[in-house]
Scaffold this motif. Structure first.
Motif, PDB file in Angstrom:
ATOM      1  N   LEU A 117       0.817  -1.208   0.000  1.00  0.00           N
ATOM      2  CA  LEU A 117       0.000   0.000   0.000  1.00  0.00           C
ATOM      3  C   LEU A 117       0.853   1.263   0.000  1.00  0.00           C
ATOM      4  O   LEU A 117       0.896   1.981  -0.986  1.00  0.00           O
ATOM      5  N   TRP A 118       1.556   1.516   1.097  1.00  0.00           N
ATOM      6  CA  TRP A 118       2.379   2.721   1.167  1.00  0.00           C
ATOM      7  C   TRP A 118       3.641   2.454   1.975  1.00  0.00           C
ATOM      8  O   TRP A 118       3.712   1.526   2.768  1.00  0.00           O
ATOM      9  N   GLY A 119       4.640   3.283   1.732  1.00  0.00           N
ATOM     10  CA  GLY A 119       5.870   3.212   2.505  1.00  0.00           C
ATOM     11  C   GLY A 119       5.746   4.071   3.746  1.00  0.00           C
ATOM     12  O   GLY A 119       5.274   5.209   3.690  1.00  0.00           O
ATOM     13  N   THR A 120       6.162   3.514   4.877  1.00  0.00           N
ATOM     14  CA  THR A 120       5.992   4.199   6.157  1.00  0.00           C
ATOM     15  C   THR A 120       7.284   4.868   6.601  1.00  0.00           C
ATOM     16  O   THR A 120       8.319   4.208   6.743  1.00  0.00           O
ATOM     17  N   ARG A 121       7.201   6.174   6.796  1.00  0.00           N
ATOM     18  CA  ARG A 121       8.273   6.920   7.441  1.00  0.00           C
ATOM     19  C   ARG A 121       7.843   7.165   8.885  1.00  0.00           C
ATOM     20  O   ARG A 121       6.801   7.755   9.139  1.00  0.00           O
TER      21      ARG A 121
ATOM     22  N   ASP B 153      13.644   7.625   7.333  1.00  0.00           N
ATOM     23  CA  ASP B 153      13.479   7.190   5.949  1.00  0.00           C
ATOM     24  C   ASP B 153      12.344   6.167   5.900  1.00  0.00           C
ATOM     25  O   ASP B 153      11.818   5.747   6.943  1.00  0.00           O
ATOM     26  N   VAL B 154      11.952   5.743   4.697  1.00  0.00           N
ATOM     27  CA  VAL B 154      10.950   4.681   4.585  1.00  0.00           C
ATOM     28  C   VAL B 154      11.556   3.392   5.140  1.00  0.00           C
ATOM     29  O   VAL B 154      12.528   2.862   4.597  1.00  0.00           O
ATOM     30  N   LEU B 155      10.987   2.904   6.227  1.00  0.00           N
ATOM     31  CA  LEU B 155      11.529   1.716   6.897  1.00  0.00           C
ATOM     32  C   LEU B 155      10.631   0.496   6.735  1.00  0.00           C
ATOM     33  O   LEU B 155      11.104  -0.635   6.814  1.00  0.00           O
ATOM     34  N   GLN B 156       9.342   0.728   6.553  1.00  0.00           N
ATOM     35  CA  GLN B 156       8.387  -0.371   6.434  1.00  0.00           C
ATOM     36  C   GLN B 156       7.452  -0.108   5.258  1.00  0.00           C
ATOM     37  O   GLN B 156       7.324   1.029   4.804  1.00  0.00           O
ATOM     38  N   HIS B 157       6.792  -1.161   4.813  1.00  0.00           N
ATOM     39  CA  HIS B 157       5.681  -1.004   3.882  1.00  0.00           C
ATOM     40  C   HIS B 157       4.405  -1.490   4.558  1.00  0.00           C
ATOM     41  O   HIS B 157       4.386  -2.572   5.165  1.00  0.00           O
ATOM     42  N   ALA B 158       3.358  -0.674   4.463  1.00  0.00           N
ATOM     43  CA  ALA B 158       2.032  -1.123   4.876  1.00  0.00           C
ATOM     44  C   ALA B 158       1.500  -2.045   3.793  1.00  0.00           C
ATOM     45  O   ALA B 158       1.572  -1.724   2.606  1.00  0.00           O
TER      46      ALA B 158
ATOM     47  N   ALA C 255      -7.690  -9.520  -8.844  1.00  0.00           N
ATOM     48  CA  ALA C 255      -8.786  -8.555  -8.945  1.00  0.00           C
ATOM     49  C   ALA C 255      -8.752  -7.572  -7.779  1.00  0.00           C
ATOM     50  O   ALA C 255      -8.978  -6.370  -7.950  1.00  0.00           O
ATOM     51  N   ILE C 256      -8.462  -8.072  -6.575  1.00  0.00           N
ATOM     52  CA  ILE C 256      -8.353  -7.208  -5.396  1.00  0.00           C
ATOM     53  C   ILE C 256      -7.227  -6.196  -5.593  1.00  0.00           C
ATOM     54  O   ILE C 256      -7.390  -4.999  -5.335  1.00  0.00           O
ATOM     55  N   ILE C 257      -6.086  -6.676  -6.053  1.00  0.00           N
ATOM     56  CA  ILE C 257      -4.923  -5.800  -6.247  1.00  0.00           C
ATOM     57  C   ILE C 257      -5.233  -4.707  -7.265  1.00  0.00           C
ATOM     58  O   ILE C 257      -4.952  -3.523  -7.033  1.00  0.00           O
ATOM     59  N   HIS C 258      -5.818  -5.095  -8.398  1.00  0.00           N
ATOM     60  CA  HIS C 258      -6.102  -4.121  -9.454  1.00  0.00           C
ATOM     61  C   HIS C 258      -7.326  -3.254  -9.135  1.00  0.00           C
ATOM     62  O   HIS C 258      -7.506  -2.190  -9.736  1.00  0.00           O
ATOM     63  N   GLY C 259      -8.162  -3.707  -8.202  1.00  0.00           N
ATOM     64  CA  GLY C 259      -9.403  -2.994  -7.922  1.00  0.00           C
ATOM     65  C   GLY C 259      -9.291  -1.916  -6.858  1.00  0.00           C
ATOM     66  O   GLY C 259     -10.240  -1.157  -6.655  1.00  0.00           O
ATOM     67  N   ILE C 260      -8.158  -1.850  -6.160  1.00  0.00           N
ATOM     68  CA  ILE C 260      -7.997  -0.873  -5.072  1.00  0.00           C
ATOM     69  C   ILE C 260      -7.163   0.308  -5.564  1.00  0.00           C
ATOM     70  O   ILE C 260      -5.992   0.148  -5.918  1.00  0.00           O
ATOM     71  N   ASP C 261      -7.774   1.477  -5.583  1.00  0.00           N
ATOM     72  CA  ASP C 261      -7.112   2.701  -6.061  1.00  0.00           C
ATOM     73  C   ASP C 261      -6.358   3.349  -4.891  1.00  0.00           C
ATOM     74  O   ASP C 261      -6.785   4.366  -4.344  1.00  0.00           O
ATOM     75  N   LYS C 262      -5.226   2.751  -4.538  1.00  0.00           N
ATOM     76  CA  LYS C 262      -4.517   3.201  -3.337  1.00  0.00           C
ATOM     77  C   LYS C 262      -3.944   4.609  -3.495  1.00  0.00           C
ATOM     78  O   LYS C 262      -3.886   5.371  -2.523  1.00  0.00           O
TER      79      LYS C 262
ATOM     80  N   GLN D 277       3.691   7.739   0.532  1.00  0.00           N
ATOM     81  CA  GLN D 277       3.586   7.565  -0.908  1.00  0.00           C
ATOM     82  C   GLN D 277       3.284   6.105  -1.240  1.00  0.00           C
ATOM     83  O   GLN D 277       3.733   5.204  -0.529  1.00  0.00           O
ATOM     84  N   PRO D 278       2.519   5.856  -2.330  1.00  0.00           N
ATOM     85  CA  PRO D 278       2.216   4.477  -2.712  1.00  0.00           C
ATOM     86  C   PRO D 278       3.492   3.703  -3.056  1.00  0.00           C
ATOM     87  O   PRO D 278       4.477   4.270  -3.528  1.00  0.00           O
ATOM     88  N   VAL D 279       3.457   2.393  -2.809  1.00  0.00           N
ATOM     89  CA  VAL D 279       4.572   1.510  -3.158  1.00  0.00           C
ATOM     90  C   VAL D 279       4.037   0.333  -3.957  1.00  0.00           C
ATOM     91  O   VAL D 279       2.846   0.020  -3.910  1.00  0.00           O
TER      92      VAL D 279
END
Length: 601
Positions: free
Chosen positions: A153-157, A472-477, A496-503, A516-518
């Protein structure tokens, strides 16, 4: 914090194709997680458009862990572990049933299986050549990526908010470490109030503060109290801590020997001495034949064959293989960090089986059987770290109504300026923000005390009161999907789940530019993770709709095309016949000879 969540059963305005495979998925979230609270409804809304209803279950920490263990979920929100655990220890932990990834990889698409993937992960850690290691990790990353198990989903700072009366704070290269020993106090009292993040949630309790065990012990508190042989520095540098230097050499049996020179003059919080006998005592208890079963989530406990003291007081470790992550794994906050001998029930004479350092009941349900073979005597929270736990009062709900840390005046790294830290319990992030602005709260540290929009507001509108810092970005959600569960055992559903979510849309809206999205499971900054993977798991509604809402193609594409062409031809023939009939009635047949033809005749 989740009271305002909007689930798909309340969304009536969404229209979807009549051909969608309408399914319901269980989505597991840990309570008091402010990041997930703000995006859960966006995820549910997006998936409802392709016929997927989301049944969100918000669980407390205990029930959340039970759902992981039992595989009782379709989708579960979590985070990668971050530095210094990625990639080797995080992926090795997938072999442990209590971790969510164990069930997630239960039914992989052939030819990959859980066993073959775990074998790849284990084997790469026994390599010595950096190029070979890099190539094999890339192969592993691609194999995992292709299974569509994770939606990054996103990179966590990691955020840190401190009152402007402090300076000198430097964000940690580790996710759950809040280094306050270097903080300088420009004005005001040397006693400070702190709202720490606890595993991504609001703080409730530091736990027993046992360095050798896991939850309910909090990493940030263990890191204030205890230290290990080495530390994890910027960009993965291994730094001296309780060892000042080390050497290694290959052994004839294929393993490796590491010799650590221990730091001299180090005092524990009670004034007792740090030495090799204490180091060995701690390893004896953590790595006893019984207890080390609890630590199989990473490689070092399985690799170490001996730990001894030399005549010169050096601490000597030997491994059964050439195991490249050893030094990095010795930087971990737990479990191979050191308590004083005086902290153990029988001091240096404490037997690992008769009076182990473990606290009874804290192994977790999966490992409760370990206490059939040993006696847990626990230990007092006495370490060498910059701060010591001096007071803790916990109520019947497991909340620390008082938790106070004092500085370690004999700390080998220099006496901290902060004299006492009072940890504050809050029920919601709004109260944290209010107290930061009023000055009643000095610091909010890590993920959990504040939501992203609150952090950004403090940064841009109240920078005269607080200083906002980020790692810095240390984790990914990440969103984990269970290949062992109905519906998500189908890779097309997962895709379908991956392509269907407009993160990108909701990350921009909910995080106000903080995150930011990853597109990949682990941060590029982690060792051996800077790789380019394909396909790109990006938002693509048309792909999602094709995967879960296919057109009715029961006759086959070719047959349908043939029917369409035949219908067009038939319509043309009918029109031609009708035109001929009309011309005949008017006395003007379509195929009558022209005047020119008559003259020629």
């Amino acid at each position: 914090i989740f009271d305002s969540l909007h689930h798909t059963d309340s969304i009536s305005s969404i229209t979807m194709s009549s051909n969608c495979n309408e399914i319901t998925l269980d989505f597991i979230i840990k309570e008091s997680d402010p990041e997930m609270a703000v995006v859960e409804d966006d995820i549910a809304n997006d998936l409802s458009k392709i016929g997927i209803k989301v049944n969100t279950r918000v669980l407390n920490a205990e029930d959340y862990a039970a759902a992981e263990l039992d595989g009782d979920y379709n989708m579960l929100f979590t985070r990668s572990w971050g530095a210094p655990y990625d990639p080797h220890s995080y992926l090795t932990s997938w072999a442990v049933p209590s971790h969510v990834e164990y069930s997630a990889i239960g039914e992989l698409e052939p030819p990959l299986t859980r066993d073959s993937l775990l074998d790849m992960i284990n084997k790469v850690q026994l390599e010595s050549d950096p190029i070979t290691i890099s190539n094999k990790w890339e192969e592993i990353h691609q194999a995992i990526h292709s299974q569509a198990i994770f939606l990054p989903l996103w990179g966590t700072r990691v955020p840190y908010v401190l009152n402007r009366r402090f300076g000198g704070f430097t964000p940690s290269p580790q996710t759950y470490s809040y280094p306050l020993d270097s903080v300088r106090i420009f004005s005001g009292p040397k006693n400070v109030t702190v709202a720490p993040g606890a595993g991504g949630s609001l703080f409730k309790s530091v736990g027993p503060a046992n360095p050798h065990q896991y939850f309910p012990n909090q990493l940030f508190a263990q890191n204030w109290i205890y230290e290990g042989l080495v530390g994890y520095g910027q960009d993965g540098e291994i730094t001296p801590v309780l060892a000042t230097k080390w050497t290694d050499k290959d052994l004839p049996n294929g393993g490796r020997q590491y010799t650590f020179t221990l730091r001299e003059g180090v005092k524990f919080h009670d004034g007792s001495d740090w030495n090799c006998d204490v180091a060995k005592l701690n390893f004896d208890h953590v790595l006893s034949e019984t207890v080390k079963q609890r630590h199989q989530w990473y490689g070092t406990p399985k690799q170490l064959t001996s730990w001894t003291c030399s005549d010169q007081g050096e601490f000597i470790l030997e491994t059964k293989d050439k195991f490249y992550p050893l030094l990095q794994e010795l930087t971990y906050i737990r479990p191979l960090t050191f308590a004083a001998a005086t902290a153990f029930a029988e001091g240096l004479d404490s037997d690992p089986d008769k009076h182990n350092s473990c606290k009874s009941g804290d192994f977790g349900s999966k490992w409760a059987f370990l206490e059939d073979s040993i006696t847990c005597a626990g230990l007092e929270p006495i370490g060498t770290g910059p701060f010591k736990l001096v007071k803790q009062e916990t109520n019947d709900d497991g909340v620390d109504i008082e938790a106070v840390f004092a500085r370690h005046d004999q700390y080998w790294g220099g006496k901290p300026e902060i004299e006492h830290m009072h940890l504050q319990y809050y029920e919601n992030t709004e109260d944290v923000e209010r107290d930061l602005l009023s000055g009643d709260l000095d610091m909010a540290l890590g993920i959990g005390p504040l939501e992203a929009k609150q952090i950004q507001k403090l940064k841009f509108y109240h920078s005269d009161i607080v200083d906002v810092r980020h790692s810095d970005v240390l984790q990914h959600a990440i969103l984990v999907m269970n290949t062992n569960a109905e519906h998500t055992n189908n890779i097309k559903t997962r895709q379908a789940i991956i392509h269907g979510i407009d993160k990108a849309r909701f990350i921009e809206g909910e995080f106000a530019g903080l995150e930011q999205p990853v597109s990949q499971l682990l941060p590029y900054s982690a060792p051996y993770c800077d790789v380019d993977l394909s396909p790109k798991w990006a938002y693509d509604f048309e792909k999602a709709e094709l995967l879960n809402c296919p057109e009715d193609d029961s006759l086959g594409g070719g047959a349908i095309a043939g029917i369409v062409v035949a219908a067009a031809v038939l319509a043309g023939l009918i029109g031609l016949v009708a035109r001929m009939y009309q011309r005949e009635k008017q006395g003007k047949p379509m195929f009558a000879p022209s005047d020119e033809d008559k003259e020629i005749a």
